[in-house]
Design a protein around this motif. Structure first.
Motif, PDB file in Angstrom:
ATOM      1  N   THR A   1      76.917  88.891  57.299  1.00 19.70           N
ATOM      2  CA  THR A   1      77.192  88.051  58.471  1.00 19.70           C
ATOM      3  C   THR A   1      76.333  88.545  59.645  1.00 19.70           C
ATOM      4  OG1 THR A   1      78.867  89.636  59.087  1.00 19.70           O
ATOM      5  CG2 THR A   1      79.599  87.737  57.770  1.00 19.70           C
ATOM      6  N   GLY A   2      76.534  87.938  60.795  1.00 23.11           N
ATOM      7  CA  GLY A   2      75.866  88.410  62.005  1.00 23.11           C
ATOM      8  C   GLY A   2      76.150  89.887  62.257  1.00 23.11           C
TER       9      GLY A   2
ATOM     10  N   TRP B   1      67.861  87.583  49.188  1.00 19.45           N
ATOM     11  CA  TRP B   1      67.048  86.926  50.233  1.00 19.45           C
ATOM     12  C   TRP B   1      67.462  87.229  51.669  1.00 19.45           C
ATOM     13  CZ3 TRP B   1      62.450  85.780  48.764  1.00 19.45           C
ATOM     14  CH2 TRP B   1      62.243  85.476  47.401  1.00 19.45           C
ATOM     15  N   ALA B   2      68.382  88.171  51.876  1.00 20.92           N
ATOM     16  CA  ALA B   2      68.770  88.491  53.256  1.00 20.92           C
ATOM     17  C   ALA B   2      67.626  89.168  54.009  1.00 20.92           C
ATOM     18  CB  ALA B   2      70.003  89.384  53.255  1.00 20.92           C
TER      19      ALA B   2
ATOM     20  N   ARG C   1      75.570  83.343  56.406  1.00 27.74           N
ATOM     21  CA  ARG C   1      76.144  84.372  55.521  1.00 27.74           C
ATOM     22  C   ARG C   1      75.136  84.590  54.397  1.00 27.74           C
ATOM     23  NH1 ARG C   1      81.461  84.975  56.937  1.00 27.74           N
ATOM     24  NH2 ARG C   1      81.925  86.232  55.121  1.00 27.74           N
ATOM     25  N   LEU C   2      74.517  85.759  54.416  1.00 28.62           N
ATOM     26  CA  LEU C   2      73.394  86.008  53.517  1.00 28.62           C
ATOM     27  C   LEU C   2      73.786  86.951  52.377  1.00 28.62           C
ATOM     28  CD1 LEU C   2      70.780  86.649  56.359  1.00 28.62           C
ATOM     29  CD2 LEU C   2      71.039  84.534  55.059  1.00 28.62           C
ATOM     30  N   GLY C   3      72.834  87.125  51.446  1.00 34.04           N
ATOM     31  CA  GLY C   3      73.018  88.098  50.370  1.00 34.04           C
ATOM     32  C   GLY C   3      73.638  87.471  49.139  1.00 34.04           C
TER      33      GLY C   3
ATOM     34  N   VAL D   1      72.657  99.932  54.244  1.00 32.54           N
ATOM     35  CA  VAL D   1      73.931  99.335  54.674  1.00 32.54           C
ATOM     36  C   VAL D   1      74.693  98.741  53.481  1.00 32.54           C
ATOM     37  CG1 VAL D   1      74.931  97.478  56.080  1.00 32.54           C
ATOM     38  CG2 VAL D   1      73.152  98.953  57.043  1.00 32.54           C
ATOM     39  N   MET D   2      73.959  98.186  52.510  1.00 30.82           N
ATOM     40  CA  MET D   2      74.616  97.500  51.385  1.00 30.82           C
ATOM     41  C   MET D   2      74.709  98.406  50.151  1.00 30.82           C
ATOM     42  SD  MET D   2      75.219  94.767  52.963  1.00 30.82           S
ATOM     43  CE  MET D   2      75.998  93.793  51.676  1.00 30.82           C
TER      44      MET D   2
END
Ligand code: NZQ
Ligand code: ZN
Length: 381
Positions: A369-370, A259-260, A361-363, A290-291
């Motif tokens: 993070t920011g 959900w990020a 803090r997502l994912g 990025v991930m």
């Protein structure tokens, strides 16, 4: 597989002509308020079908729930609903009308300001029963308990969750009047809903994986056909069902979720009014890039099973898979870069500032993070 609880009580009434079922589904003695958007339903005949189906019934109408429904508008609807002691709500429109109606349903019995319910849905008590005639396949709102509400004054956009529609009427013919851009955004939204629940950790559930891949593959297969002929009933029916199945809990059983992309997309909409599906088409490919280390194994599986990418080293396949994802969005006619939307560096700074301030803090691992968000947004500049 993680532990989970699953319950989805929504009665789906699907197919051409099903709006005529309305009178049977809404209790005869209801004090009914029907909610609408900006008027598309008057142009495409859906309003007339609803009125004909409810012939002899009394109801009041609330018009003007805008895309990315605003709390400022919904406060007026809540006041009208209270004044008329409304005890059943029917949303006729896209996800925004239905999401707005979910807040109206919780807001009518609530004594405080309804924005408090968006900020903290644990404050939601009694909810007025509601149902919908869905005219835009995208959000899955017709079969889930979520809603996303915007606040013009603070330029914020947040999701909250409470109860499900009593029933949802889905007539694919209602989608025939959709502009190509809304169809493209709806397909992208559906695609990304599935990705948020699928593109995490490999090996959690082969069953959930194959359900998710089934929806993704179907979207890739039907998108060009729909672009060619948006009045193809069977393809629009498939698209509509993909949207519903994409976010009704069925593909989320026992698996981690991300959900990020959505949370970052909501900030773009809050700050620029950008259409929801369009924000996702920009953010997702950059987020995957990025991930890619964390999501590597799942990216390889997705590339293989959804796009048939099987040749080359892992790095090459991952790169091609992310490119195929971006190309899919472009094939829908959507932008995939921020500059194409006129969004620049100040917006990136502002989103990072907000995330840092909120401690966001997502994912699936809570590690976006920011600063990671900055890398994602720099990537799709
Ligand atoms: O307002 P009207 O005149 O009806 O026109 C709408 C609107 O301008 C038009 N439209 C809808 N059906 C049509 C049509 N035009 C012609 N023919 C039809 N059959 O389309 C425009 C966009 O409508 P909107 O309802 O805003 O689109 P959508 O269904 O994509 O909803 C977007 C909202 O849902 C939220 C989004 O954040 C956004 O606020 N989401 C809700 C979710 C949920 N409840 O679970 C999850 C999603 O991730 C999403 O965040
Ligand atoms: Zn979405």
């Amino acid at each position: 597989m993680n532990n989970f609880t699953f319950q989805n009580p929504v009665k789906l009434i699907f197919g051409k002509g099903s709006i005529a079922r309305l009178a049977r589904e809404i209790p005869a003695d209801s004090r009914l308020m029907i909610t609408f958007g900006g008027g598309s339903v008057k142009q495409n005949g859906i309003y007339d079908q609803v009125v004909a189906a409810l012939a002899g019934r009394e109801f009041i109408e609330f018009w003007g729930i805008e895309p990315n429904p605003k709390i400022e508008t919904l406060r007026k609807a809540i006041a009208l609903g209270r004044e008329h002691k409304v005890d059943f709500l029917l949303a006729v429109g896209g996800g925004s009308v239905l999401d707005g109606t979910k807040l109206i349903a919780a807001g009518i019995p609530y004594e405080g300001d309804p924005w408090e319910l968006v900020l903290d849905d644990r404050k939601i008590g009694r909810v007025v029963p509601f149902a919908d005639v869905m005219t835009l396949p995208a959000t899955g709102s017709e079969m889930n308990a979520g809603a996303v509400i915007s606040n013009l004054a603070t330029q914020e956009k947040f999701a909250f969750h409470h109860s499900f529609p009593r029933f949802s009427i889905l007539d694919p013919e209602a989608t025939f009047s959709l502009p190509p851009f809304q169809i493209a955004c709806g397909i992208a939204d559906t695609f990304v809903h599935v990705m948020e629940q699928y593109m995490t950790v490999a090996g959690c559930s082969p069953l959930m994986d194959r359900w998710a891949e089934g929806i993704l593959r179907t979207l890739v297969e039907i998108a060009p056909k729909i672009r060619e002929n948006p009045h193809d009933y069977d393809r629009m029916a498939d698209y509509m069902l993909c949207a519903t199945m994409g976010l009704n809990g069925f593909i989320a059983m026992g698996v981690p979720q991300d959900w990020a992309t959505h949370m970052i997309g909501h900030e773009l909409t809050a700050l620029h009014g950008t259409t929801h599906g369009q924000t996702l088409a920009v953010v997702l490919p950059a987020l995957l890039t990025v991930m890619q280390e964390q999501k590597g194994e799942k990216l390889l599986q997705y590339g293989d099973r959804v796009f048939g990418i099987r040749e080359g080293s892992s790095e090459e396949r991952i790169e091609r898979t992310i490119r195929a994802t971006e190309e899919f969005f472009r094939s829908l006619g959507l932008a995939t870069r921020l500059h194409e939307l006129g969004i620049g560096a100040e917006t990136i700074d502002e989103i990072v500032r907000r995330f840092d301030e909120r401690g966001t803090r997502l994912g699936e691992q809570g590690n976006i993070t920011g600063e990671v968000t900055r890398r994602i947004l720099e990537r799709c500049k």
